[in-house]
Design an enzyme around this catalytic site. Structure first.
Site, PDB file in Angstrom:
ATOM      1  N   CYS A  61      55.538  11.393  -4.603  1.00 28.05           N
ATOM      2  CA  CYS A  61      55.647   9.939  -4.559  1.00 28.05           C
ATOM      3  C   CYS A  61      55.589   9.508  -3.099  1.00 28.05           C
ATOM      4  O   CYS A  61      55.340  10.321  -2.216  1.00 28.05           O
ATOM      5  CB  CYS A  61      56.955   9.490  -5.203  1.00 28.05           C
TER       6      CYS A  61
ATOM      7  N   ASN B 277      62.337  27.278  -7.503  1.00 27.55           N
ATOM      8  CA  ASN B 277      61.663  26.660  -6.356  1.00 27.55           C
ATOM      9  C   ASN B 277      60.592  25.690  -6.847  1.00 27.55           C
ATOM     10  O   ASN B 277      59.606  26.108  -7.454  1.00 27.55           O
ATOM     11  CB  ASN B 277      61.026  27.769  -5.497  1.00 27.55           C
TER      12      ASN B 277
ATOM     13  N   HIS C 120      57.320  33.676  -2.179  1.00 28.78           N
ATOM     14  CA  HIS C 120      56.538  34.912  -2.257  1.00 28.78           C
ATOM     15  C   HIS C 120      56.924  35.903  -1.151  1.00 28.78           C
ATOM     16  O   HIS C 120      56.590  37.079  -1.227  1.00 28.78           O
ATOM     17  CB  HIS C 120      55.031  34.600  -2.175  1.00 28.78           C
TER      18      HIS C 120
ATOM     19  N   THR D 227      71.413  26.976  -4.577  1.00 29.71           N
ATOM     20  CA  THR D 227      69.946  27.029  -4.690  1.00 29.71           C
ATOM     21  C   THR D 227      69.296  26.276  -3.543  1.00 29.71           C
ATOM     22  O   THR D 227      68.382  26.781  -2.883  1.00 29.71           O
ATOM     23  CB  THR D 227      69.487  26.444  -6.038  1.00 29.71           C
TER      24      THR D 227
ATOM     25  N   SER E 289      64.735  45.178  -2.215  1.00 24.20           N
ATOM     26  CA  SER E 289      65.224  46.023  -1.116  1.00 24.20           C
ATOM     27  C   SER E 289      64.422  47.312  -0.975  1.00 24.20           C
ATOM     28  O   SER E 289      64.355  47.898   0.099  1.00 24.20           O
ATOM     29  CB  SER E 289      66.699  46.368  -1.326  1.00 24.20           C
TER      30      SER E 289
ATOM     31  N   ASN F  43      76.299  33.935   1.336  1.00 21.58           N
ATOM     32  CA  ASN F  43      77.007  34.559   0.221  1.00 21.58           C
ATOM     33  C   ASN F  43      76.371  35.910  -0.102  1.00 21.58           C
ATOM     34  O   ASN F  43      75.507  36.013  -0.971  1.00 21.58           O
ATOM     35  CB  ASN F  43      76.979  33.651  -1.017  1.00 21.58           C
TER      36      ASN F  43
ATOM     37  N   TYR G  75      66.039  40.080  -1.285  1.00 23.91           N
ATOM     38  CA  TYR G  75      66.953  39.166  -1.976  1.00 23.91           C
ATOM     39  C   TYR G  75      68.352  39.291  -1.385  1.00 23.91           C
ATOM     40  O   TYR G  75      69.039  38.290  -1.164  1.00 23.91           O
ATOM     41  CB  TYR G  75      66.985  39.483  -3.478  1.00 23.91           C
TER      42      TYR G  75
ATOM     43  N   HIS H 170      57.129  16.385  -4.808  1.00 22.03           N
ATOM     44  CA  HIS H 170      58.062  16.791  -5.866  1.00 22.03           C
ATOM     45  C   HIS H 170      57.821  18.231  -6.302  1.00 22.03           C
ATOM     46  O   HIS H 170      58.752  19.027  -6.330  1.00 22.03           O
ATOM     47  CB  HIS H 170      57.925  15.871  -7.083  1.00 22.03           C
TER      48      HIS H 170
ATOM     49  N   HIS I 285      60.838  15.780  -2.049  1.00 23.46           N
ATOM     50  CA  HIS I 285      61.641  14.795  -2.767  1.00 23.46           C
ATOM     51  C   HIS I 285      61.826  15.277  -4.203  1.00 23.46           C
ATOM     52  O   HIS I 285      61.234  14.757  -5.129  1.00 23.46           O
ATOM     53  CB  HIS I 285      60.949  13.425  -2.718  1.00 23.46           C
TER      54      HIS I 285
END
Length: 200
Positions: free
Chosen positions: A38, A157, A166, A115, A171, A143, A134, A43, A105
């Site tokens: 927008c 995402n 990507h 997230t 690990s 965390n 990760y 988005h 947005h």
């Protein structure tokens, strides 16, 4: 790059659910990509996987022209900015680190959810040609135990490519899943694409 550089802000802006969105289609080396946004920002980005990704053959340079299916005058500045970023990414990925990202947005990228924090960390700290596990990304986002939550953040995402999920790998060094497993070949293509450096 701060959180506020890439997420639209302001009390007078509409919430993402109230936006008048436009969707444009781009032809890329990954096939068709749909970008929705927008006047306040981008988005979503969807990779439609309608064709296999373009092949890189020998010394032939890969054609990375992004074409817009409808008139650019209808796009608005943020979608136009997104198209220009994607065009640069597909033709010379090492140059996009110098380009400002389009404004996002989307509700997932607002607020201070884990997230949102993971995605902001990824886009800020993991550059073209780099990868991150990760586990390491969970540590970077504050965390270390939230490895599964990082995987969930990657699945949610809304703007792949712009936020480079990507580049997040297991690990063990395996590239891992992309787009629910259906896009693993695209993930490998993107990682290879980003390793190609400018020939001097």
């Amino acid at each position: 790059m701060s959180h506020h550089d890439i997420v639209s802000r302001g009390n007078d802006m509409k919430s993402p659910s109230q936006c008048r969105q436009r969707t444009i289609s781009l032809q890329s080396p990954l096939g068709k990509i749909q970008v929705s946004g927008c006047e306040n920002g981008v988005h979503t980005i969807q990779i439609l996987m309608d064709v296999p990704p373009a092949e890189r053959s020998g010394d032939t340079s890969l054609s990375c022209v992004v074409t817009v299916s409808n008139g650019q005058e209808e796009m608005g500045p943020e979608l136009q900015h997104c198209v220009e970023w994607l065009r640069a990414y597909f033709s010379e990925p090492w140059t996009v680190g110098r380009l400002p990202l389009p404004v996002f947005h989307h509700p997932t990228l607002h607020g201070d959810s884990f997230t949102s924090r993971v995605l902001q960390t990824l886009v800020r700290d993991v550059k073209v040609g780099e990868t991150v596990s990760y586990k390491r990304l969970a540590e970077m986002a504050g965390n270390p135990r939230a490895v599964r939550a990082v995987g969930g953040a990657m699945r949610r995402n809304p703007v792949p490519l712009l936020i480079p999920c990507h580049r997040v790998i297991s690990s063990s060094g395996q590239s891992g899943i992309y787009m629910g497993g259906k896009g693993n070949h695209l993930k490998q293509w993107l990682l290879t694409h980003e390793k190609v450096k400018e020939e001097d």
